[in-house]
Write a protein that holds these residues in place. Structure first.
Motif, short mmCIF file in Angstrom:
data_model
loop_
_atom_site.label_atom_id
_atom_site.label_comp_id
_atom_site.label_asym_id
_atom_site.label_seq_id
_atom_site.Cartn_x
_atom_site.Cartn_y
_atom_site.Cartn_z
N THR A 20 39.54 33.14 45.94
CA THR A 20 38.40 33.98 45.56
C THR A 20 38.46 35.32 46.29
N ASN A 23 41.01 37.37 44.62
CA ASN A 23 40.51 37.91 43.35
C ASN A 23 39.60 39.11 43.57
N ASP A 29 36.81 42.19 38.77
CA ASP A 29 36.03 42.03 37.53
C ASP A 29 35.86 40.56 37.14
N ILE A 30 36.75 39.69 37.61
CA ILE A 30 36.68 38.29 37.19
C ILE A 30 35.81 37.45 38.13
N VAL A 31 35.27 38.07 39.19
CA VAL A 31 34.46 37.36 40.17
C VAL A 31 32.98 37.63 39.89
N LYS A 32 32.17 36.57 40.02
CA LYS A 32 30.73 36.73 39.82
C LYS A 32 30.19 37.78 40.80
N PRO A 33 29.26 38.62 40.33
CA PRO A 33 28.75 39.71 41.19
C PRO A 33 28.20 39.23 42.53
N GLU A 34 27.43 38.13 42.54
CA GLU A 34 26.85 37.66 43.80
C GLU A 34 27.93 37.18 44.77
N THR A 35 28.99 36.55 44.21
CA THR A 35 30.10 36.10 45.07
C THR A 35 30.87 37.30 45.60
N ARG A 36 31.10 38.28 44.73
CA ARG A 36 31.85 39.47 45.15
C ARG A 36 31.11 40.20 46.27
N ARG A 38 29.10 38.90 48.46
CA ARG A 38 29.20 38.11 49.68
C ARG A 38 30.56 38.30 50.36
#
Length: 347
Positions: A20, A23, A29-36, A38
């Motif tokens: 992750t 990525n 772009d392929i990572v969920k905004p909230e995860t990105r 964090r």
């Protein structure tokens, strides 16, 4: 010594996997905004910097631009490419890119070296310099699908709109036109020109600037054409050649001022005249600045920026692709630098 944070540390702090984090760094772009968000916060708090070599290897991109290091043939005019290389290297580093220098015997050997560097994956794109009439490099590299940009126009074809390749150049015509017009505006009329033999591309372009300015100031086109024949001398580049060309100009009649295709020629004319008349060169080399010689300065920082823009932007150094409304070339305007030369002994 304090241990540098690793991608494992980032993953642990953000509560995600190493993949992750990778990525987020390479394909956000392929990572969920909230995860990105964090992961980016963890990167910032730890002060983590990706290992560029490892990232280039994973992406199979060297982030390297290749350029041939030409042999220095003239200690005066040769400094232009040195300044361009410095500007290109400095600006490339700011974008996380590297410059690789290589040598070649001639244009054909240069193509061979480019093929080798591309096939081994050492270099992603190339910059060609010193373009010539009927240059064999550009056609061959376009056929091979190599990403490249030239510092210099594709002389001999439709210079401004040819889609075969991408280029950046300095408008030599406007530079010599400005230099000639500056003398004409002070009341001087017989402005001579010392340039190179026809067919050099850039030399012909600079000569046109002088010629156009002189014809615009002539009382009639017919008389202007006749006068220009006696005011123009073509020689090979060099200080001694410039001195000899000046003597030939004076032998043909009075001369009020001289503009030249290079600082080497201008220095020769200045020495031969003993500083009796004003002389302007081209390239604004350190020698011109040292002796107080007026010269046309090429904005090499702008040239380097244009080269990198065409290599890394929408066109990506390719003759095909990229938006149709985005020009495939950049023509940069030079600047006239006016100086007063130091007194010289009369010759």
């Amino acid at each position: 010594m304090q241990r540098l944070p690793t991608i494992v540390d980032v993953a642990s702090t953000a509560g995600v996997s190493r993949q992750t984090v990778s990525n987020v760094l390479n394909s956000p772009d392929i990572v969920k905004p909230e995860t990105r968000i964090r992961v980016e916060a963890a990167i910032a708090s730890l002060g983590y910097h990706p290992h560029e070599s490892a990232r280039r290897l994973r992406m199979r991109k060297s982030s390297t631009i290749g350029i041939r290091l030409d042999p220095q043939t003239d200690g005066i005019s040769g400094s232009v490419l040195d300044r361009f290389l410095h500007a290109l290297t400095e600006q490339a580093a700011e974008q996380g890119l590297r410059i690789l220098l290589f040598t070649a015997r001639d244009h054909h050997d240069e193509v061979t070296q480019i093929e080798r560097l591309r096939d081994t994956g050492d270099v992603d794109a190339f910059v060609l310099t010193s373009t010539t009439l009927g240059d064999p490099r550009t056609t061959r590299l376009a056929e091979l699908g190599v990403s490249f940009v030239t510092f210099g126009r594709p002389w001999g074809v439709d210079d401004m709109d040819d889609p075969a390749h991408l280029w950046v150049d300095v408008d030599g015509r406007s530079g010599l036109h400005e230099a000639t017009s500056a003398y004409l505006s002070t009341g001087l009329r017989r402005v001579g020109y010392i340039g190179w033999p026809a067919g050099s591309g850039s030399g012909d372009d600079r000569m046109r600037g002088w010629r156009d300015a002189m014809l615009e100031a002539a009382q009639s086109p017919a008389s202007g054409e006749v006068e220009l024949e006696a005011l123009c001398v073509a020689v090979e580049d060099g200080v001694s050649q410039g001195a000899e060309a000046y003597r030939r100009l004076r032998a043909a009649g009075e001369v009020d001022a001289v503009v030249c295709a290079s600082d080497s020629l201008a220095l020769g004319a200045l020495l031969a005249s003993g500083g009796a008349i004003p002389v302007t060169g081209y390239d604004d080399t350190p020698v011109a600045a040292a002796v107080g010689l007026s010269s046309v300065r090429q904005p090499l920082d702008e040239v380097a920026a244009g080269v990198l823009e065409l290599l890394t932007g929408a066109h990506a150094g390719r003759s095909t692709g990229g938006p149709a409304n985005d020009p495939r070339h950049r023509l940069v305007r030079p600047r006239l630098v006016t100086r007063s030369p130091a007194p010289l002994p009369p010759r």
